[in-house]
Design a protein around this motif. Sequence first.
Motif, PDB file in Angstrom:
ATOM      1  N   ASN A 117       0.844  -1.187   0.000  1.00 15.66           N
ATOM      2  CA  ASN A 117       0.000   0.000   0.000  1.00 15.66           C
ATOM      3  C   ASN A 117       0.885   1.244   0.000  1.00 15.66           C
ATOM      4  N   GLU A 118       0.265   2.393  -0.069  1.00 18.93           N
ATOM      5  CA  GLU A 118       0.997   3.656  -0.161  1.00 18.93           C
ATOM      6  C   GLU A 118       1.815   3.949   1.092  1.00 18.93           C
ATOM      7  N   ARG A 124       5.825   4.954   1.400  1.00 19.35           N
ATOM      8  CA  ARG A 124       6.391   6.075   2.174  1.00 19.35           C
ATOM      9  C   ARG A 124       7.405   5.564   3.193  1.00 19.35           C
ATOM     10  N   ASP A 125       7.126   4.436   3.839  1.00 21.26           N
ATOM     11  CA  ASP A 125       8.066   3.854   4.807  1.00 21.26           C
ATOM     12  C   ASP A 125       9.371   3.437   4.135  1.00 21.26           C
ATOM     13  N   PRO A 164       7.690  10.029  -2.568  1.00 22.14           N
ATOM     14  CA  PRO A 164       6.468   9.236  -2.684  1.00 22.14           C
ATOM     15  C   PRO A 164       5.319  10.065  -3.242  1.00 22.14           C
ATOM     16  N   GLY A 165       4.603   9.469  -4.169  1.00 21.92           N
ATOM     17  CA  GLY A 165       3.459  10.150  -4.740  1.00 21.92           C
ATOM     18  C   GLY A 165       2.929   9.432  -5.962  1.00 21.92           C
ATOM     19  N   PRO A 166       1.779   9.897  -6.469  1.00 21.98           N
ATOM     20  CA  PRO A 166       1.201   9.292  -7.666  1.00 21.98           C
ATOM     21  C   PRO A 166       2.071   9.599  -8.884  1.00 21.98           C
ATOM     22  N   ARG A 167       2.061   8.687  -9.830  1.00 23.05           N
ATOM     23  CA  ARG A 167       2.787   8.857 -11.086  1.00 23.05           C
ATOM     24  C   ARG A 167       1.784   8.691 -12.230  1.00 23.05           C
ATOM     25  N   ALA A 168       2.093   9.296 -13.355  1.00 21.30           N
ATOM     26  CA  ALA A 168       1.171   9.301 -14.501  1.00 21.30           C
ATOM     27  C   ALA A 168       1.296   8.055 -15.378  1.00 21.30           C
ATOM     28  N   TYR A 169       2.012   7.044 -14.952  1.00 18.64           N
ATOM     29  CA  TYR A 169       2.195   5.845 -15.775  1.00 18.64           C
ATOM     30  C   TYR A 169       0.868   5.180 -16.098  1.00 18.64           C
ATOM     31  N   ALA A 182       4.388   5.621  -6.205  1.00 16.50           N
ATOM     32  CA  ALA A 182       5.745   5.102  -6.060  1.00 16.50           C
ATOM     33  C   ALA A 182       6.679   6.122  -5.440  1.00 16.50           C
ATOM     34  N   ALA A 183       7.828   5.626  -5.013  1.00 16.37           N
ATOM     35  CA  ALA A 183       8.938   6.453  -4.554  1.00 16.37           C
ATOM     36  C   ALA A 183      10.212   5.858  -5.158  1.00 16.37           C
ATOM     37  N   PHE A 184      11.171   6.739  -5.450  1.00 18.92           N
ATOM     38  CA  PHE A 184      12.423   6.328  -6.084  1.00 18.92           C
ATOM     39  C   PHE A 184      13.603   6.832  -5.264  1.00 18.92           C
TER      40      PHE A 184
END
Length: 130
Positions: free
Chosen positions: A74-75, A79-80, A96-101, A107-109
């Motif tokens: 989950n989201e 974030r963790d 962390p946040g929504p992506r337009a894919y 996701a977070a990178f």
Amino acid sequence: MLDHITLHASDAERSIAFYAKALAPLGYIPKAHHEPTIGFGVDDGTPRSDFYVSPMEKPGQTPVPTHIAFRADNEQVVRDFYKAAIAAGGTDNGKPGPRAYHPGYYAAFVLDPDGNNIEAVTDWLHAVSR
């Protein structure tokens, strides 16, 4: 659990043609078309891809770091992951946040100490809790 991995190729068209033939016996087909990147996945009637072939930014360029995405439940887990990876010495490569894919992709990178792009993702295949 791995969600997807991206292989960077010096000649993406050649590599895409190679993998289209080499992975066919495993039931993999080209599915996600994020030109010039192509995602392969099992021919299961869904758009889900877990192996991507993407070009290097410039012909002859030194191979770019590997991209590995780990599936998160989950989201909050995304974030963790981000917080833990930064605390462990990682470098922000996308908070962390929504992506337009596609809808529901969150996701977070983080770049690891060698510059590899590590992602935690939850998307439309998984329960999303905001």
